[in-house]
Design a protein around this motif. Structure first.
Motif, PDB file in Angstrom:
ATOM      1  N   GLU A   1      11.043   1.413  -0.814  1.00  0.00           N
ATOM      2  CA  GLU A   1      11.339   0.188  -1.639  1.00  0.00           C
ATOM      3  C   GLU A   1       9.950   0.374  -2.614  1.00  0.00           C
ATOM      4  O   GLU A   1       9.438  -0.805  -2.993  1.00  0.00           O
ATOM      5  CB  GLU A   1      11.195  -0.782  -0.610  1.00  0.00           C
ATOM      6  N   GLY A   2       9.921   1.202  -3.463  1.00  0.00           N
ATOM      7  CA  GLY A   2       9.086   1.234  -4.669  1.00  0.00           C
ATOM      8  C   GLY A   2       7.659   1.579  -4.437  1.00  0.00           C
ATOM      9  O   GLY A   2       6.981   1.392  -5.309  1.00  0.00           O
ATOM     10  N   ARG A   3       7.267   1.662  -3.319  1.00  0.00           N
ATOM     11  CA  ARG A   3       5.813   1.750  -2.832  1.00  0.00           C
ATOM     12  C   ARG A   3       5.468   3.340  -2.349  1.00  0.00           C
ATOM     13  O   ARG A   3       6.357   3.721  -1.661  1.00  0.00           O
ATOM     14  CB  ARG A   3       5.426   0.811  -1.833  1.00  0.00           C
ATOM     15  N   LYS A   4       4.541   3.813  -3.098  1.00  0.00           N
ATOM     16  CA  LYS A   4       4.528   5.298  -2.662  1.00  0.00           C
ATOM     17  C   LYS A   4       3.972   5.543  -1.317  1.00  0.00           C
ATOM     18  O   LYS A   4       3.179   4.677  -0.642  1.00  0.00           O
ATOM     19  CB  LYS A   4       3.249   5.872  -3.472  1.00  0.00           C
ATOM     20  N   ALA A   5       4.533   6.624  -0.681  1.00  0.00           N
ATOM     21  CA  ALA A   5       3.720   6.846   0.657  1.00  0.00           C
ATOM     22  C   ALA A   5       4.051   8.455   1.128  1.00  0.00           C
ATOM     23  O   ALA A   5       4.781   8.950   0.509  1.00  0.00           O
ATOM     24  CB  ALA A   5       4.860   6.155   1.734  1.00  0.00           C
TER      25      ALA A   5
ATOM     26  N   ALA B   1      -3.024  18.439   6.330  1.00  0.00           N
ATOM     27  CA  ALA B   1      -2.393  18.619   5.117  1.00  0.00           C
ATOM     28  C   ALA B   1      -1.532  17.268   4.561  1.00  0.00           C
ATOM     29  O   ALA B   1      -1.620  16.815   3.309  1.00  0.00           O
ATOM     30  CB  ALA B   1      -1.127  19.701   4.962  1.00  0.00           C
ATOM     31  N   GLY B   2      -1.073  16.476   5.546  1.00  0.00           N
ATOM     32  CA  GLY B   2      -0.628  15.288   5.196  1.00  0.00           C
ATOM     33  C   GLY B   2      -1.442  14.235   4.732  1.00  0.00           C
ATOM     34  O   GLY B   2      -1.386  13.324   3.896  1.00  0.00           O
ATOM     35  N   VAL B   3      -2.597  14.256   5.520  1.00  0.00           N
ATOM     36  CA  VAL B   3      -3.476  13.207   5.163  1.00  0.00           C
ATOM     37  C   VAL B   3      -4.177  13.627   3.900  1.00  0.00           C
ATOM     38  O   VAL B   3      -4.534  12.553   3.196  1.00  0.00           O
ATOM     39  CB  VAL B   3      -4.825  13.467   6.326  1.00  0.00           C
ATOM     40  N   GLU B   4      -4.488  14.951   3.568  1.00  0.00           N
ATOM     41  CA  GLU B   4      -5.043  15.282   2.190  1.00  0.00           C
ATOM     42  C   GLU B   4      -4.259  14.582   1.184  1.00  0.00           C
ATOM     43  O   GLU B   4      -4.513  14.399  -0.073  1.00  0.00           O
ATOM     44  CB  GLU B   4      -5.441  16.709   2.495  1.00  0.00           C
ATOM     45  N   ALA B   5      -2.609  14.946   1.654  1.00  0.00           N
ATOM     46  CA  ALA B   5      -1.802  14.641   0.402  1.00  0.00           C
ATOM     47  C   ALA B   5      -1.920  12.934   0.254  1.00  0.00           C
ATOM     48  O   ALA B   5      -1.923  12.665  -0.918  1.00  0.00           O
ATOM     49  CB  ALA B   5      -0.352  15.010   0.737  1.00  0.00           C
ATOM     50  N   ALA B   6      -1.841  12.174   1.157  1.00  0.00           N
ATOM     51  CA  ALA B   6      -1.954  10.932   0.990  1.00  0.00           C
ATOM     52  C   ALA B   6      -3.170  10.412   0.372  1.00  0.00           C
ATOM     53  O   ALA B   6      -2.947   9.350  -0.567  1.00  0.00           O
ATOM     54  CB  ALA B   6      -1.844  10.105   2.615  1.00  0.00           C
ATOM     55  N   ILE B   7      -4.379  10.906   0.513  1.00  0.00           N
ATOM     56  CA  ILE B   7      -5.709  10.722  -0.164  1.00  0.00           C
ATOM     57  C   ILE B   7      -5.527  11.202  -1.562  1.00  0.00           C
ATOM     58  O   ILE B   7      -5.812  10.222  -2.425  1.00  0.00           O
ATOM     59  CB  ILE B   7      -6.745  11.333   0.637  1.00  0.00           C
ATOM     60  N   ALA B   8      -4.886  12.108  -1.858  1.00  0.00           N
ATOM     61  CA  ALA B   8      -4.676  12.710  -3.463  1.00  0.00           C
ATOM     62  C   ALA B   8      -3.853  11.467  -3.870  1.00  0.00           C
ATOM     63  O   ALA B   8      -3.834  11.133  -5.417  1.00  0.00           O
ATOM     64  CB  ALA B   8      -4.232  13.916  -3.298  1.00  0.00           C
ATOM     65  N   GLU B   9      -2.538  11.185  -3.362  1.00  0.00           N
ATOM     66  CA  GLU B   9      -1.588  10.226  -4.008  1.00  0.00           C
ATOM     67  C   GLU B   9      -2.177   8.653  -3.833  1.00  0.00           C
ATOM     68  O   GLU B   9      -1.599   7.812  -4.408  1.00  0.00           O
ATOM     69  CB  GLU B   9      -0.406  10.215  -3.045  1.00  0.00           C
ATOM     70  N   LYS B  10      -3.252   8.479  -3.092  1.00  0.00           N
ATOM     71  CA  LYS B  10      -3.825   7.093  -2.763  1.00  0.00           C
ATOM     72  C   LYS B  10      -2.834   6.330  -2.167  1.00  0.00           C
ATOM     73  O   LYS B  10      -2.352   5.474  -2.549  1.00  0.00           O
ATOM     74  CB  LYS B  10      -4.177   6.450  -4.127  1.00  0.00           C
ATOM     75  N   ALA B  11      -2.045   6.874  -1.206  1.00  0.00           N
ATOM     76  CA  ALA B  11      -0.825   6.362  -0.532  1.00  0.00           C
ATOM     77  C   ALA B  11      -1.123   6.325   0.918  1.00  0.00           C
ATOM     78  O   ALA B  11      -1.960   7.106   1.507  1.00  0.00           O
ATOM     79  CB  ALA B  11       0.389   7.052  -0.828  1.00  0.00           C
ATOM     80  N   PRO B  12      -0.502   5.252   1.597  1.00  0.00           N
ATOM     81  CA  PRO B  12      -0.552   5.463   3.204  1.00  0.00           C
ATOM     82  C   PRO B  12       0.100   6.646   3.694  1.00  0.00           C
ATOM     83  O   PRO B  12       1.116   7.125   3.043  1.00  0.00           O
ATOM     84  CB  PRO B  12       0.191   4.204   3.536  1.00  0.00           C
TER      85      PRO B  12
ATOM     86  N   LYS C   1     -11.231  10.603   7.861  1.00  0.00           N
ATOM     87  CA  LYS C   1     -11.263  10.623   6.374  1.00  0.00           C
ATOM     88  C   LYS C   1     -10.324   9.786   5.629  1.00  0.00           C
ATOM     89  O   LYS C   1     -10.557   9.229   4.557  1.00  0.00           O
ATOM     90  CB  LYS C   1     -10.866  12.180   6.059  1.00  0.00           C
ATOM     91  N   LEU C   2      -9.044   9.514   6.202  1.00  0.00           N
ATOM     92  CA  LEU C   2      -8.134   8.489   5.650  1.00  0.00           C
ATOM     93  C   LEU C   2      -8.535   7.017   5.645  1.00  0.00           C
ATOM     94  O   LEU C   2      -8.371   6.516   4.518  1.00  0.00           O
ATOM     95  CB  LEU C   2      -6.634   8.664   6.371  1.00  0.00           C
ATOM     96  N   HIS C   3      -9.239   6.683   6.610  1.00  0.00           N
ATOM     97  CA  HIS C   3      -9.772   5.338   6.595  1.00  0.00           C
ATOM     98  C   HIS C   3     -10.899   5.203   5.544  1.00  0.00           C
ATOM     99  O   HIS C   3     -11.148   4.262   4.905  1.00  0.00           O
ATOM    100  CB  HIS C   3     -10.383   5.111   8.205  1.00  0.00           C
ATOM    101  N   GLU C   4     -11.971   6.237   5.761  1.00  0.00           N
ATOM    102  CA  GLU C   4     -13.095   6.333   4.670  1.00  0.00           C
ATOM    103  C   GLU C   4     -12.366   6.144   3.188  1.00  0.00           C
ATOM    104  O   GLU C   4     -13.070   5.722   2.161  1.00  0.00           O
ATOM    105  CB  GLU C   4     -13.633   7.649   4.749  1.00  0.00           C
TER     106      GLU C   4
END
Length: 284
Positions: A116-120, A144-155, A186-189
């Protein structure tokens, strides 16, 4: 030519029509027969009793991301068959069979897109691949999914479905439990939320690690969720367990889940959670 041959030859030849064997789906819960096409259009949910059937990663991505548009993330390369394990078959043969059947390299896949228009970034565990069992490849894909989320600044949103750790990888599969836990930290940080959607079944070491570490814990209706099997628990404590024990509704009533969400409402619910948990990203 006999009269039988003359009569038989006079009958016009009609091509025998083949009826597809998979025209119907029988619900494992209520036994209702539904046209397979209708069942699939209903996101593998029985229209009679609302039983949620299992779905794979490709279909999950199509139903969660806007218009099904998403970018698959490459699976990390890991060492295969590190223990040279063999039971009735070699582990290498089991991997080959699972890949042929599923068309995927392993049980955990990631993709990025918008809800719905929000990155994830979304990770999906596929029970069809060796029971969704957790091994080196699953642990590496999760990180790898966590690292991608951090790179995208997405949940990071994960759909779990597993029978537990992969026995063919022994203690190496159990090492994925602390590995994924550190990745979540790391995702929380990075100030990003981790959302878990537990589907049927989520059991064993997966439940004992990343499946129960979400900032928000969701589950589909009727999903089996637990660590050990019900029969094992009953034999250990020598008591009869309550009706519906280890099902998502029971766990919701006893505080282990935040929500039980119908599959048709999941995308809307996840979008709302992202807006709550990452408000500045949603506003942007």
């Amino acid at each position: 030519m006999s009269w039988i041959d003359r009569v038989r030859n006079a009958i016009p030849f009609v091509v025998k029509r083949e009826t597809p064997e998979n025209l119907w789906h029988k619900c494992p819960q209520c036994g209702a027969m539904t046209f397979l096409k209708e069942y699939e259009e209903n996101q593998n949910v029985c229209p009679k009793c609302e039983h949620h059937g299992r779905i794979g990663a490709a279909k999950r991505f199509d139903t969660i991301f806007d218009s099904g548009v998403h970018t698959p993330l490459p699976a990390p390369a890991v060492r295969e068959d590190p223990l040279k394990f063999r039971d009735t078959k070699t582990y290498a043969a089991r991997l080959k069979a699972a890949r042929t059947t599923s068309g995927e390299q392993d049980a955990f896949l990631n993709a990025k897109g918008e809800i719905e228009g929000r990155k994830a970034v979304v990770g999906v565990q596929d029970f069809a691949f060796m029971g969704g069992s957790m091994g080196l490849a699953v642990g590496a894909a999760f990180v790898a999914g966590v690292e991608a989320a951090i790179a995208e600044k997405a949940p990071y949103i994960v759909f779990t479905a597993a029978g537990g750790a992969r026995m063919q990888e022994g203690i190496l599969s159990l090492m994925q439990m602390p590995k994924t836990t550190v990745a979540i930290q790391k995702l929380h940080e990075a100030g990003l939320p981790y959302i878990v959607v537990m589907t049927d079944p989520t059991t064993g070491g997966v439940t004992a690690s990343y499946a129960m570490l979400g900032d928000v814990q969701l589950a589909e209706p009727g999903a089996l969720i637990g660590f050990a099997g019900q029969r094992v628990i009953e034999q250990t404590i020598r008591e009869k367990l309550p009706e519906g024990f280890q099902r998502s509704e029971y766990l919701l009533d006893h505080g282990m889940l935040d929500m039980v969400v119908h599959r048709k409402d999941l995308r809307e619910t996840l979008a709302r959670l992202i807006a709550y948990l990452v408000p500045e990203k949603a506003a942007a």
